[in-house]
Design a protein around this motif. Structure first.
Motif, PDB file in Angstrom:
ATOM      1  N   LEU A  80      -2.312  10.599  23.643  1.00 16.11           N
ATOM      2  CA  LEU A  80      -2.205   9.690  22.500  1.00 16.11           C
ATOM      3  C   LEU A  80      -2.873   8.361  22.799  1.00 16.11           C
ATOM      4  CD1 LEU A  80       1.460  10.364  21.324  1.00 16.11           C
ATOM      5  CD2 LEU A  80      -0.662  11.061  20.199  1.00 16.11           C
ATOM      6  N   ALA A  81      -2.720   7.892  24.011  1.00 14.50           N
ATOM      7  CA  ALA A  81      -3.333   6.616  24.381  1.00 14.50           C
ATOM      8  C   ALA A  81      -4.851   6.708  24.346  1.00 14.50           C
ATOM      9  CB  ALA A  81      -2.863   6.188  25.769  1.00 14.50           C
ATOM     10  N   ILE A  82      -5.384   7.831  24.804  1.00 17.73           N
ATOM     11  CA  ILE A  82      -6.838   7.992  24.815  1.00 17.73           C
ATOM     12  C   ILE A  82      -7.360   8.235  23.404  1.00 17.73           C
ATOM     13  CG2 ILE A  82      -8.724   9.482  25.584  1.00 17.73           C
ATOM     14  CD1 ILE A  82      -7.043   9.917  28.168  1.00 17.73           C
ATOM     15  N   GLY A  83      -6.757   9.165  22.687  1.00 23.95           N
ATOM     16  CA  GLY A  83      -7.236   9.529  21.355  1.00 23.95           C
ATOM     17  C   GLY A  83      -6.836   8.539  20.286  1.00 23.95           C
ATOM     18  N   GLY A  84      -5.766   7.822  20.489  1.00 23.91           N
ATOM     19  CA  GLY A  84      -5.262   6.935  19.453  1.00 23.91           C
ATOM     20  C   GLY A  84      -5.564   5.475  19.700  1.00 23.91           C
ATOM     21  N   THR A  85      -6.503   5.183  20.573  1.00 21.73           N
ATOM     22  CA  THR A  85      -6.837   3.799  20.859  1.00 21.73           C
ATOM     23  C   THR A  85      -7.302   3.115  19.585  1.00 21.73           C
ATOM     24  OG1 THR A  85      -7.484   4.381  23.091  1.00 21.73           O
ATOM     25  CG2 THR A  85      -8.298   2.291  22.250  1.00 21.73           C
ATOM     26  N   ALA A  86      -6.678   2.015  19.254  1.00 16.56           N
ATOM     27  CA  ALA A  86      -7.035   1.288  18.040  1.00 16.56           C
ATOM     28  C   ALA A  86      -8.369   0.588  18.235  1.00 16.56           C
ATOM     29  CB  ALA A  86      -5.949   0.266  17.713  1.00 16.56           C
ATOM     30  N   GLN A  87      -9.212   0.708  17.239  1.00 18.25           N
ATOM     31  CA  GLN A  87     -10.485   0.020  17.271  1.00 18.25           C
ATOM     32  C   GLN A  87     -10.245  -1.443  16.930  1.00 18.25           C
ATOM     33  OE1 GLN A  87     -13.443   1.757  14.756  1.00 18.25           O
ATOM     34  NE2 GLN A  87     -14.825   0.039  14.944  1.00 18.25           N
ATOM     35  N   ALA A  88     -10.924  -2.334  17.634  1.00 17.99           N
ATOM     36  CA  ALA A  88     -10.794  -3.760  17.350  1.00 17.99           C
ATOM     37  C   ALA A  88     -11.322  -4.047  15.955  1.00 17.99           C
ATOM     38  CB  ALA A  88     -11.571  -4.559  18.385  1.00 17.99           C
ATOM     39  N   VAL A  89     -10.639  -4.897  15.251  1.00 18.83           N
ATOM     40  CA  VAL A  89     -11.074  -5.323  13.927  1.00 18.83           C
ATOM     41  C   VAL A  89     -11.045  -6.843  13.912  1.00 18.83           C
ATOM     42  CG1 VAL A  89     -10.524  -5.321  11.471  1.00 18.83           C
ATOM     43  CG2 VAL A  89     -10.183  -3.257  12.805  1.00 18.83           C
ATOM     44  N   VAL A  90     -12.112  -7.440  13.438  1.00 20.22           N
ATOM     45  CA  VAL A  90     -12.177  -8.895  13.342  1.00 20.22           C
ATOM     46  C   VAL A  90     -11.198  -9.342  12.256  1.00 20.22           C
ATOM     47  CG1 VAL A  90     -13.662 -10.866  12.845  1.00 20.22           C
ATOM     48  CG2 VAL A  90     -14.594  -8.883  14.038  1.00 20.22           C
ATOM     49  N   ARG A  91     -10.376 -10.312  12.579  1.00 17.11           N
ATOM     50  CA  ARG A  91      -9.439 -10.911  11.622  1.00 17.11           C
ATOM     51  C   ARG A  91     -10.019 -12.248  11.190  1.00 17.11           C
ATOM     52  NH1 ARG A  91      -6.117  -6.900  10.038  1.00 17.11           N
ATOM     53  NH2 ARG A  91      -5.458  -5.731  11.837  1.00 17.11           N
ATOM     54  N   VAL A  92     -10.244 -12.369   9.889  1.00 15.15           N
ATOM     55  CA  VAL A  92     -10.811 -13.596   9.325  1.00 15.15           C
ATOM     56  C   VAL A  92      -9.804 -14.158   8.336  1.00 15.15           C
ATOM     57  CG1 VAL A  92     -12.698 -14.568   7.947  1.00 15.15           C
ATOM     58  CG2 VAL A  92     -13.153 -12.665   9.525  1.00 15.15           C
ATOM     59  N   HIS A  93      -9.409 -15.416   8.531  1.00 18.65           N
ATOM     60  CA  HIS A  93      -8.547 -16.073   7.556  1.00 18.65           C
ATOM     61  C   HIS A  93      -9.239 -17.340   7.086  1.00 18.65           C
ATOM     62  CE1 HIS A  93      -5.218 -17.446   5.249  1.00 18.65           C
ATOM     63  NE2 HIS A  93      -5.287 -18.604   5.867  1.00 18.65           N
ATOM     64  N   ILE A  94      -9.331 -17.486   5.763  1.00 13.40           N
ATOM     65  CA  ILE A  94      -9.928 -18.676   5.159  1.00 13.40           C
ATOM     66  C   ILE A  94      -8.817 -19.461   4.490  1.00 13.40           C
ATOM     67  CG2 ILE A  94     -11.543 -19.525   3.422  1.00 13.40           C
ATOM     68  CD1 ILE A  94     -12.684 -16.384   4.233  1.00 13.40           C
ATOM     69  N   ASP A  95      -8.665 -20.712   4.901  1.00 12.17           N
ATOM     70  CA  ASP A  95      -7.666 -21.615   4.334  1.00 12.17           C
ATOM     71  C   ASP A  95      -8.404 -22.539   3.364  1.00 12.17           C
ATOM     72  OD1 ASP A  95      -5.914 -23.714   3.746  1.00 12.17           O
ATOM     73  OD2 ASP A  95      -5.043 -23.712   5.757  1.00 12.17           O
ATOM     74  N   LEU A  96      -8.209 -22.292   2.068  1.00 17.80           N
ATOM     75  CA  LEU A  96      -8.908 -23.085   1.049  1.00 17.80           C
ATOM     76  C   LEU A  96      -8.487 -24.548   1.083  1.00 17.80           C
ATOM     77  CD1 LEU A  96      -8.730 -20.532  -1.915  1.00 17.80           C
ATOM     78  CD2 LEU A  96     -10.639 -20.944  -0.345  1.00 17.80           C
ATOM     79  N   SER A  97      -7.229 -24.812   1.408  1.00 20.02           N
ATOM     80  CA  SER A  97      -6.737 -26.192   1.461  1.00 20.02           C
ATOM     81  C   SER A  97      -7.425 -26.983   2.562  1.00 20.02           C
ATOM     82  CB  SER A  97      -5.223 -26.221   1.691  1.00 20.02           C
ATOM     83  OG  SER A  97      -4.554 -25.517   0.672  1.00 20.02           O
TER      84      SER A  97
END
Length: 138
Positions: free
Chosen positions: A14-31
């Motif tokens: 599970l650790a080998i096959g289920g490794t989560a792919q990195a995803v860029v987290r982008v947060h935009i604060d309009l204020s």
């Protein structure tokens, strides 16, 4: 007892096959007119420009839908939009050459970044994908 080797192998598989792919987290604060980025290459805080009065930058959670290294706006006088990351309809995060305006709401709704930051973000998102969230207001 003959199942122990299978039980021990299951977490490893599970650790080998289920490794989560990195995803860029982008947060935009309009204020704050700031973008907060977390990726496998590091964390960043950059000034942005979002929608000026009379226009809107959509709020919510989005995925990056398409990337274009150099897009020209058909709606706004063929304006160049380098390193565009489209996330909702015609709305995108992209580079701007009007860097003196960063940190203030001046766009027609897109999220503008400096050309260098836009190129960095574009490359991160191209490699890892992205989750984009936008919140805040004037």
């Amino acid at each position: 007892m003959r199942y122990w080797p299978l039980l021990l192998a299951l977490p490893m598989a599970l650790a080998i096959g289920g490794t989560a792919q990195a995803v860029v987290r982008v947060h935009i604060d309009l204020s704050a007119q700031r973008m907060y980025v977390v990726s496998s290459s590091g964390s960043y805080v950059w000034p942005v420009s979002t929608a000026r009065r009379g226009y809107r930058t959509p709020r919510g959670s989005f995925a990056a839908k398409s990337l274009q290294r150099l897009h020209y706006s058909s709606k706004y006088d063929n304006a160049p939009m380098p390193h565009s990351i489209f996330f909702s309809g015609g709305y995108a995060i992209h580079g701007t050459y009007a860097t003196r305006s960063l940190g203030r709401p001046v766009s027609h709704g897109c999220v503008r970044l400096s050309p260098g930051h836009a190129a960095m973000l574009y490359d991160m998102v191209r490699r890892e994908g992205a989750r984009i969230s936008i919140s805040g207001g004037r």
